[in-house]
Write a protein that holds these residues in place. Sequence first.
Motif, PDB file in Angstrom:
ATOM      1  N   UNK A  37       0.828  -1.201   0.000  1.00  0.00           N
ATOM      2  CA  UNK A  37       0.000   0.000   0.000  1.00  0.00           C
ATOM      3  C   UNK A  37       0.866   1.256   0.000  1.00  0.00           C
ATOM      4  N   UNK A  38       0.185   2.407  -0.187  1.00  0.00           N
ATOM      5  CA  UNK A  38       0.854   3.700  -0.274  1.00  0.00           C
ATOM      6  C   UNK A  38       0.183   4.685   0.666  1.00  0.00           C
ATOM      7  N   UNK A  39       0.942   5.715   1.075  1.00  0.00           N
ATOM      8  CA  UNK A  39       0.335   6.734   1.923  1.00  0.00           C
ATOM      9  C   UNK A  39      -0.426   7.736   1.060  1.00  0.00           C
ATOM     10  N   UNK A  40      -0.931   8.786   1.658  1.00  0.00           N
ATOM     11  CA  UNK A  40      -1.763   9.749   0.925  1.00  0.00           C
ATOM     12  C   UNK A  40      -0.994  10.474  -0.171  1.00  0.00           C
ATOM     13  N   UNK A  41       0.329  10.450  -0.121  1.00  0.00           N
ATOM     14  CA  UNK A  41       1.153  11.097  -1.142  1.00  0.00           C
ATOM     15  C   UNK A  41       1.595  10.125  -2.228  1.00  0.00           C
ATOM     16  N   UNK A  81      18.111   9.739   1.660  1.00  0.00           N
ATOM     17  CA  UNK A  81      16.825  10.249   1.217  1.00  0.00           C
ATOM     18  C   UNK A  81      15.889   9.164   0.692  1.00  0.00           C
ATOM     19  N   UNK A  82      15.899   7.993   1.315  1.00  0.00           N
ATOM     20  CA  UNK A  82      14.940   6.957   0.945  1.00  0.00           C
ATOM     21  C   UNK A  82      13.894   6.753   2.041  1.00  0.00           C
ATOM     22  N   UNK A  83      14.085   7.390   3.192  1.00  0.00           N
ATOM     23  CA  UNK A  83      13.115   7.333   4.283  1.00  0.00           C
ATOM     24  C   UNK A  83      12.427   8.679   4.426  1.00  0.00           C
ATOM     25  N   UNK A  84      11.146   8.632   4.711  1.00  0.00           N
ATOM     26  CA  UNK A  84      10.453   9.878   5.043  1.00  0.00           C
ATOM     27  C   UNK A  84       9.818   9.717   6.416  1.00  0.00           C
ATOM     28  N   UNK A  85       8.519   9.689   6.521  1.00  0.00           N
ATOM     29  CA  UNK A  85       7.878   9.570   7.830  1.00  0.00           C
ATOM     30  C   UNK A  85       8.189   8.221   8.470  1.00  0.00           C
ATOM     31  N   UNK A  86       8.532   8.259   9.753  1.00  0.00           N
ATOM     32  CA  UNK A  86       8.757   7.046  10.532  1.00  0.00           C
ATOM     33  C   UNK A  86       7.885   7.150  11.782  1.00  0.00           C
ATOM     34  N   UNK A 132      -1.842   8.331  12.298  1.00  0.00           N
ATOM     35  CA  UNK A 132      -1.614   7.588  11.064  1.00  0.00           C
ATOM     36  C   UNK A 132      -2.586   8.029   9.976  1.00  0.00           C
ATOM     37  N   UNK A 133      -3.828   8.303  10.349  1.00  0.00           N
ATOM     38  CA  UNK A 133      -4.830   8.680   9.348  1.00  0.00           C
ATOM     39  C   UNK A 133      -4.555  10.046   8.726  1.00  0.00           C
ATOM     40  N   UNK A 134      -3.737  10.857   9.376  1.00  0.00           N
ATOM     41  CA  UNK A 134      -3.360  12.133   8.772  1.00  0.00           C
ATOM     42  C   UNK A 134      -2.496  11.908   7.527  1.00  0.00           C
ATOM     43  N   UNK A 135      -1.773  10.804   7.512  1.00  0.00           N
ATOM     44  CA  UNK A 135      -0.840  10.523   6.419  1.00  0.00           C
ATOM     45  C   UNK A 135      -1.247   9.336   5.554  1.00  0.00           C
ATOM     46  N   UNK A 136      -2.116   8.469   6.092  1.00  0.00           N
ATOM     47  CA  UNK A 136      -2.466   7.231   5.408  1.00  0.00           C
ATOM     48  C   UNK A 136      -3.982   7.042   5.461  1.00  0.00           C
TER      49      UNK A 136
END
Length: 424
Positions: free
Chosen positions: A130-134, A244-249, A289-293
């Motif tokens: 799956x993917x996040x909102x972006x 630069x391969x990690x973003x939100x953790x 989590x729902x803010x981003x996913x």
Amino acid sequence: MAGGGAAAAASEGEFKLEQSASSGGQDIGYPNGHLGHLNQEEEKSLRDFKAFLQEKGLYTPEAAEKKASHDDQTLLRFLRARRWVVANAYQQFKDTEEWRKSNQLEVLYDTIDVDAYEETRRLYPQWTGRRDRRGIPIYLFQIRHLDSKTVSDYEKKIEKINASKAKSDGSTPQRLLRLFALYENLTRFAQPLCTEMTDRDNAETPITLSTNIVDVSQVSLRMFWNLKSHMQAASSLATAHYPETLDRIFIIGAPYFFSTVWGWIKRWFDPITVSKIFILSASEVKTELEKFIEPRNIPKAYGGELEFEFFDRPNLDPRIVDAITWENGHKAFPPGPVLWRPIEGGTKMECVAVGYKDGKQREERVATIPVAFPKGKNATSDVGAGQEPTDKVAEAVEKLAISEKAAETPAGAGPAEKPAAVNA
């Protein structure tokens, strides 16, 4: 999920204060600094970086039917990691290219034994499918499965066996090289696939990041301590060679003693990476989590709707399934290493299963997908093939023609000694 009471709440407050301070108020959020969202200074840095790399023999621009040696989104990862300082980005890029060559990273991924690959995959973050909102791929990591016996047995076993045709430099342990086969899967499979999905904002911008849910529940302080050197070594190399391969953790289930563990962990990363780590209390997990996913892409264990457990194969987003065409009887991506590569003049990509299975090299097409933005539609300004750099770029190159010793910091140095190395 492990609870922590007042002590945990106090610790979480400290973490968030540190995160806020480390960001420095700079607008570093996605998609700033990515293709299609560069300001004039960043555009100039990219041109200067290409010119400097070309002068050093580390970059070949596109010419006729031959594509550039490195795409813009890869070069931008190193520039963002080093805060757009070309000399620093060059040093990290050079070190990475040498490391990749001396350990034959592409050969490693293309020829690794499928069962060995899967054995390693089960110990590290799993792509949920799956993917996040972006539109960025979401990975899940449950630390409790890395108990000391499992890790010790795994490391003893694999140090005796080279599971691929690649030759290493001898200084990078096999256990870490196996881990970097998974990073190759991120950059050569998951990110390219997510890039071709246009049901997202900034669809013209290639995906080069990942979103990570890290579950630290049911993990004792002793277990954290036993894993310390293992995780530190992996983090240091990833920071140096996969910037630069990690973003939100999102860290979930932090026990009451996590403030002690956090003191170790935050030293493994630069301040910008630390600013992207969110430590969530039990009451915050679902809402944050729902803010981003979207809820349909959050595993049920964390308040979402997705049927996904750690160790599962990716539960593919139905939109991804609709976009791809399965080939050769496949109805899902198989175990082991897979990668995407362009076909039909760059208008499509094919997914190919590679690696060794039952002693035989795989080279089978699994699926195809149309390229959303064929060549030329999301290009940035460049110093083209056979084209002399402008006077300003030439002047910049001249100024940057410094010895390697004069580079401000070596790649992989600790955060106190180097600029940001991951995750703007």
